[in-house]
Design a protein around this motif. Structure first.
Motif, PDB file in Angstrom:
ATOM      1  N   ARG A 195       0.830  -1.204   0.000  1.00 54.10           N
ATOM      2  CA  ARG A 195       0.000   0.000   0.000  1.00 54.10           C
ATOM      3  C   ARG A 195       0.868   1.260   0.000  1.00 54.10           C
ATOM      4  O   ARG A 195       0.581   2.217  -0.718  1.00 54.10           O
ATOM      5  N   ALA A 196       1.929   1.258   0.772  1.00 56.70           N
ATOM      6  CA  ALA A 196       2.813   2.424   0.828  1.00 56.70           C
ATOM      7  C   ALA A 196       3.399   2.713  -0.551  1.00 56.70           C
ATOM      8  O   ALA A 196       3.438   3.865  -1.005  1.00 56.70           O
ATOM      9  N   GLU A 197       3.830   1.660  -1.221  1.00 58.24           N
ATOM     10  CA  GLU A 197       4.419   1.833  -2.550  1.00 58.24           C
ATOM     11  C   GLU A 197       3.367   2.312  -3.548  1.00 58.24           C
ATOM     12  O   GLU A 197       3.643   3.192  -4.377  1.00 58.24           O
ATOM     13  N   ALA A 198       2.159   1.754  -3.478  1.00 52.09           N
ATOM     14  CA  ALA A 198       1.098   2.167  -4.397  1.00 52.09           C
ATOM     15  C   ALA A 198       0.711   3.628  -4.175  1.00 52.09           C
ATOM     16  O   ALA A 198       0.495   4.384  -5.139  1.00 52.09           O
ATOM     17  N   LEU A 199       0.629   4.033  -2.913  1.00 55.90           N
ATOM     18  CA  LEU A 199       0.285   5.421  -2.602  1.00 55.90           C
ATOM     19  C   LEU A 199       1.372   6.377  -3.085  1.00 55.90           C
ATOM     20  O   LEU A 199       1.079   7.449  -3.626  1.00 55.90           O
ATOM     21  N   MET A 200       2.628   6.008  -2.884  1.00 51.14           N
ATOM     22  CA  MET A 200       3.717   6.861  -3.337  1.00 51.14           C
ATOM     23  C   MET A 200       3.720   6.967  -4.856  1.00 51.14           C
ATOM     24  O   MET A 200       3.935   8.054  -5.419  1.00 51.14           O
ATOM     25  N   ARG A 201       3.481   5.852  -5.530  1.00 51.19           N
ATOM     26  CA  ARG A 201       3.468   5.887  -6.989  1.00 51.19           C
ATOM     27  C   ARG A 201       2.347   6.804  -7.489  1.00 51.19           C
ATOM     28  O   ARG A 201       2.551   7.607  -8.398  1.00 51.19           O
ATOM     29  N   ARG A 202       1.159   6.674  -6.899  1.00 47.09           N
ATOM     30  CA  ARG A 202       0.041   7.523  -7.326  1.00 47.09           C
ATOM     31  C   ARG A 202       0.327   8.991  -7.024  1.00 47.09           C
ATOM     32  O   ARG A 202       0.049   9.872  -7.850  1.00 47.09           O
ATOM     33  N   HIS A 203       0.864   9.255  -5.858  1.00 43.96           N
ATOM     34  CA  HIS A 203       1.251  10.611  -5.458  1.00 43.96           C
ATOM     35  C   HIS A 203       2.217  11.204  -6.479  1.00 43.96           C
ATOM     36  O   HIS A 203       2.064  12.350  -6.924  1.00 43.96           O
ATOM     37  N   SER A 204       3.183  10.413  -6.883  1.00 48.34           N
ATOM     38  CA  SER A 204       4.196  10.864  -7.829  1.00 48.34           C
ATOM     39  C   SER A 204       3.597  11.129  -9.201  1.00 48.34           C
ATOM     40  O   SER A 204       3.894  12.146  -9.843  1.00 48.34           O
ATOM     41  N   GLU A 205       2.752  10.221  -9.659  1.00 46.58           N
ATOM     42  CA  GLU A 205       2.154  10.365 -10.979  1.00 46.58           C
ATOM     43  C   GLU A 205       1.284  11.619 -11.059  1.00 46.58           C
ATOM     44  O   GLU A 205       1.342  12.368 -12.040  1.00 46.58           O
ATOM     45  N   GLN A 206       0.467  11.851 -10.028  1.00 46.50           N
ATOM     46  CA  GLN A 206      -0.421  13.008 -10.034  1.00 46.50           C
ATOM     47  C   GLN A 206       0.367  14.313 -10.008  1.00 46.50           C
ATOM     48  O   GLN A 206       0.050  15.253 -10.744  1.00 46.50           O
ATOM     49  N   ALA A 207       1.384  14.359  -9.170  1.00 43.21           N
ATOM     50  CA  ALA A 207       2.187  15.568  -9.073  1.00 43.21           C
ATOM     51  C   ALA A 207       2.927  15.842 -10.375  1.00 43.21           C
ATOM     52  O   ALA A 207       2.995  16.982 -10.850  1.00 43.21           O
ATOM     53  N   SER A 208       3.481  14.798 -10.967  1.00 44.69           N
ATOM     54  CA  SER A 208       4.226  14.958 -12.209  1.00 44.69           C
ATOM     55  C   SER A 208       3.317  15.407 -13.341  1.00 44.69           C
ATOM     56  O   SER A 208       3.683  16.264 -14.142  1.00 44.69           O
ATOM     57  N   ALA A 209       2.128  14.824 -13.421  1.00 44.41           N
ATOM     58  CA  ALA A 209       1.195  15.195 -14.483  1.00 44.41           C
ATOM     59  C   ALA A 209       0.792  16.660 -14.363  1.00 44.41           C
ATOM     60  O   ALA A 209       0.693  17.371 -15.376  1.00 44.41           O
ATOM     61  N   HIS A 210       0.575  17.121 -13.127  1.00 46.86           N
ATOM     62  CA  HIS A 210       0.193  18.516 -12.931  1.00 46.86           C
ATOM     63  C   HIS A 210       1.330  19.445 -13.354  1.00 46.86           C
ATOM     64  O   HIS A 210       1.107  20.451 -14.036  1.00 46.86           O
ATOM     65  N   LEU A 211       2.540  19.123 -12.965  1.00 48.11           N
ATOM     66  CA  LEU A 211       3.664  19.971 -13.330  1.00 48.11           C
ATOM     67  C   LEU A 211       3.879  19.986 -14.840  1.00 48.11           C
ATOM     68  O   LEU A 211       4.120  21.033 -15.432  1.00 48.11           O
ATOM     69  N   ALA A 212       3.780  18.815 -15.468  1.00 47.12           N
ATOM     70  CA  ALA A 212       3.961  18.743 -16.914  1.00 47.12           C
ATOM     71  C   ALA A 212       2.942  19.637 -17.619  1.00 47.12           C
ATOM     72  O   ALA A 212       3.266  20.322 -18.590  1.00 47.12           O
ATOM     73  N   GLU A 213       1.715  19.655 -17.106  1.00 49.54           N
ATOM     74  CA  GLU A 213       0.685  20.516 -17.696  1.00 49.54           C
ATOM     75  C   GLU A 213       1.045  21.983 -17.517  1.00 49.54           C
ATOM     76  O   GLU A 213       0.900  22.796 -18.438  1.00 49.54           O
ATOM     77  N   GLN A 214       1.530  22.344 -16.340  1.00 47.10           N
ATOM     78  CA  GLN A 214       1.903  23.729 -16.085  1.00 47.10           C
ATOM     79  C   GLN A 214       3.058  24.191 -16.977  1.00 47.10           C
ATOM     80  O   GLN A 214       3.097  25.334 -17.415  1.00 47.10           O
ATOM     81  N   LEU A 215       3.984  23.277 -17.241  1.00 44.22           N
ATOM     82  CA  LEU A 215       5.190  23.653 -17.970  1.00 44.22           C
ATOM     83  C   LEU A 215       5.096  23.422 -19.468  1.00 44.22           C
ATOM     84  O   LEU A 215       6.091  23.496 -20.164  1.00 44.22           O
ATOM     85  N   GLY A 216       3.908  23.111 -19.952  1.00 42.85           N
ATOM     86  CA  GLY A 216       3.768  23.036 -21.397  1.00 42.85           C
ATOM     87  C   GLY A 216       3.203  21.749 -21.938  1.00 42.85           C
ATOM     88  O   GLY A 216       3.342  21.457 -23.127  1.00 42.85           O
ATOM     89  N   GLY A 217       2.574  20.962 -21.078  1.00 52.20           N
ATOM     90  CA  GLY A 217       1.868  19.795 -21.583  1.00 52.20           C
ATOM     91  C   GLY A 217       2.738  18.611 -21.916  1.00 52.20           C
ATOM     92  O   GLY A 217       2.344  17.737 -22.686  1.00 52.20           O
ATOM     93  N   VAL A 218       3.942  18.532 -21.354  1.00 54.75           N
ATOM     94  CA  VAL A 218       4.786  17.378 -21.615  1.00 54.75           C
ATOM     95  C   VAL A 218       4.176  16.154 -20.944  1.00 54.75           C
ATOM     96  O   VAL A 218       3.799  16.199 -19.778  1.00 54.75           O
TER      97      VAL A 218
END
Length: 227
Positions: A195-218
């Motif tokens: 569960r810890a690993e799954a939560l960290m992975r989801r946390h990472s994916e969501q944060a990365s997707a948001h940043l990519a959108e902010q910085l130009g949709g990568v």
């Protein structure tokens, strides 16, 4: 835009103080990507001579935070979203490894980590939010029992600070981050590595997707991470 920088007191390590002050300003966004900077203006705002500013700018250029501006002078290095996604991909792999190892040891993180983070959010202090985030992740790395995890993760930390500073300009991200951190810490303390690993992975994916959108949709990769 003119950055508002705190004046510094004279000390033997003044160039290092200037370096850290400018790096904080770049990370927080008060010195924005692409913004032109001059030794004279920075020295005046920091109330120091040009010499420590020149030394600090030389280090910042070497580390990739400032670069030659078109024509002449220097500017804050623009954020490169593709390169950052690659950095976060590596960071994400290290984070998931860290939480798995920490969960296997049933480590309980200091509750003050979360109080510190939420207090920074309540005050809207981006620098304090970044510092609190680093403290949380560093605690996980140390709890993993493998010093190479923290050493590897911190290699690009200053560049990650810049990306976090950009992402945290959005207030919608601030409070959920600490809800996610607490959920991860609970799974770690309970020894639930999956569960810890799954939560960290989801946390990472969501944060990365948001940043990519902010910085130009990568497009973010599955394991890329901002926090």
């Amino acid at each position: 835009m003119t950055a508002q920088l705190l004046q510094l007191t004279t000390a033997p390590d003044l160039a290092d103080q200037v370096y850290r002050a400018l790096l904080d300003a770049i990370s927080e966004g008060s010195l924005a990507p692409g913004q032109r900077i001059t030794q004279e203006e920075l020295a005046e705002q920091l109330a120091v001579s040009r010499q420590p500013v020149m030394q600090a700018l030389r280090l910042l250029k070497k580390d990739g935070f400032v670069q030659d501006a078109p024509g002449r002078g220097l500017q804050v290095t623009p954020l490169d979203p593709r390169w950052l996604v690659q950095v976060y991909e590596v960071r994400g792999a290290l984070d998931t490894l860290a939480v798995r190892r920490a969960a296997e040891r049933r480590t309980r993180l200091d509750p003050a980590l979360f109080s510190r983070g939420r207090d920074a959010v309540a005050r809207g202090d981006v620098k304090a939010m970044i510092d609190a985030d680093l403290a949380f992740h560093s605690a996980l790395y140390q709890a993993a029992g493998n010093p190479l995890i923290e050493q590897s993760a911190l290699l690009h930390w200053q560049h990650i600070r810049r990306a976090m500073g950009e992402a945290l300009q959005s207030s919608a991200l601030r409070e959920p981050v600490w809800d996610e951190h607490e959920a991860i810490a609970l799974a770690v303390a309970q020894g639930d590595a999956e569960r810890a690993e799954a939560l960290m992975r989801r946390h990472s994916e969501q944060a990365s997707a948001h940043l990519a959108e902010q910085l130009g949709g990568v497009a973010a990769t599955d394991n890329s991470v901002v926090r």
